[in-house]
Design a protein around this motif. Sequence first.
Motif, mmCIF file in Angstrom:
data_model
loop_
_atom_site.group_PDB
_atom_site.id
_atom_site.type_symbol
_atom_site.label_atom_id
_atom_site.label_comp_id
_atom_site.label_asym_id
_atom_site.label_seq_id
_atom_site.Cartn_x
_atom_site.Cartn_y
_atom_site.Cartn_z
ATOM 1 N N HIS A 43 10.256 -3.124 -11.657
ATOM 2 C CA HIS A 43 9.045 -3.243 -10.853
ATOM 3 C C HIS A 43 9.363 -3.739 -9.448
ATOM 4 O O HIS A 43 8.696 -3.341 -8.478
ATOM 5 C CB HIS A 43 8.056 -4.184 -11.537
ATOM 6 C CG HIS A 43 7.333 -3.546 -12.684
ATOM 7 N ND1 HIS A 43 6.443 -4.231 -13.481
ATOM 8 C CD2 HIS A 43 7.360 -2.274 -13.169
ATOM 9 C CE1 HIS A 43 5.965 -3.421 -14.407
ATOM 10 N NE2 HIS A 43 6.504 -2.240 -14.240
ATOM 11 N N ILE A 47 8.152 -1.898 -6.040
ATOM 12 C CA ILE A 47 7.424 -2.569 -4.950
ATOM 13 C C ILE A 47 8.086 -2.258 -3.617
ATOM 14 O O ILE A 47 7.406 -1.911 -2.633
ATOM 15 C CB ILE A 47 7.366 -4.085 -5.192
ATOM 16 C CG1 ILE A 47 6.433 -4.399 -6.371
ATOM 17 C CG2 ILE A 47 6.892 -4.813 -3.936
ATOM 18 C CD1 ILE A 47 6.434 -5.854 -6.770
ATOM 19 N N PRO A 60 2.818 -7.550 -6.999
ATOM 20 C CA PRO A 60 2.807 -8.097 -8.358
ATOM 21 C C PRO A 60 1.384 -8.458 -8.789
ATOM 22 O O PRO A 60 0.517 -8.751 -7.956
ATOM 23 C CB PRO A 60 3.679 -9.348 -8.249
ATOM 24 C CG PRO A 60 4.430 -9.200 -6.975
ATOM 25 C CD PRO A 60 3.564 -8.395 -6.059
ATOM 26 N N ILE A 81 2.721 -4.834 -12.054
ATOM 27 C CA ILE A 81 2.439 -4.654 -10.636
ATOM 28 C C ILE A 81 1.261 -3.697 -10.494
ATOM 29 O O ILE A 81 0.916 -2.962 -11.427
ATOM 30 C CB ILE A 81 3.653 -4.088 -9.861
ATOM 31 C CG1 ILE A 81 4.025 -2.697 -10.389
ATOM 32 C CG2 ILE A 81 4.825 -5.046 -9.929
ATOM 33 C CD1 ILE A 81 5.107 -2.013 -9.575
#
Length: 307
Positions: A43, A47, A60, A81
């Motif tokens: 994740h 991002i 998040p 997220i």
Amino acid sequence: MRLAFALHRDLWRPLIQSTGVDFHPREVATIHVAFNEEELLHHEVMIRDFNCVPGFSAEPISLARIHQTLPGVSKEVVGGIVTRGTISIDCQSFAKALLRGALREQGELISAPAISFTTDHGRVVAVCFDDGAITADAVVLAGGPWTADLAAMLSIPLPVSPLKGEILRLMSPTPDRKYSLASRDCTMWVKEEGQVWVASTEERCGFDKAPSATAQRHLRAAAGRILPASRQWEILCQTACLRPVTPDGMPVIGKAPGWENVFIATGGAKKGILLGPAMGKAMADLIVDGATDLPLSQADPARFEEE
């Protein structure tokens, strides 16, 4: 991809207005859940990647917020997220709108397999069917994973093969259109009228287009791991499609090597709908003007000649 996305969005309003076909384009935020530390690390990469692209974002979301936002989410979830910027459309309706728009522009639809081409000194002058032929100033080979068969008739090397993908359509008794859900195993796209599309599998099994019990079990289990209650949701239908893929993962867009008036547009894989308007623009530019401003160097059909 960014340019293809922009071409898509520019097309929606005039296409819906001119054809009367609403394919329900809308931006959808997606909560990606993680079940272990490895997925949480993945994740972090997502991002970074999302936030590098204008119009997209990712951040998040706390475990408490996930449970507050998604009542009934699995207790196995350890974090997640939220990504924004992705667009959802009804692909079948989108294809219908494109067809209707083409026919309104004096296009003609002939539903029949091409069995051969009539050629003359490096040009294709006609496409032949069982009961006739159509003369042509230019020919576009855009048959998805079957494009390789068409190319073979003209001795064009084209290693395009089918990748089977299946989707399970469920009916949610408590639809929430705010978020789609995703894990490493599936995406649960929120659609119209309470439908949730659980997507999708990847399987190399030739040209088999039949929905399989194995895929249904996999998708049902993957969705159930995110939302246990979904195991009881009604199955509306299960669909299967064959995506055209190439060995290097890039599409094939451009003039066919060795031919003056033959062009190829295929190899979109899982991004075929996204790339469709860009492929169409490239074909129109190349046929009418002989050049396009779209960056096609990595998609050149000639790259397979040396293999």
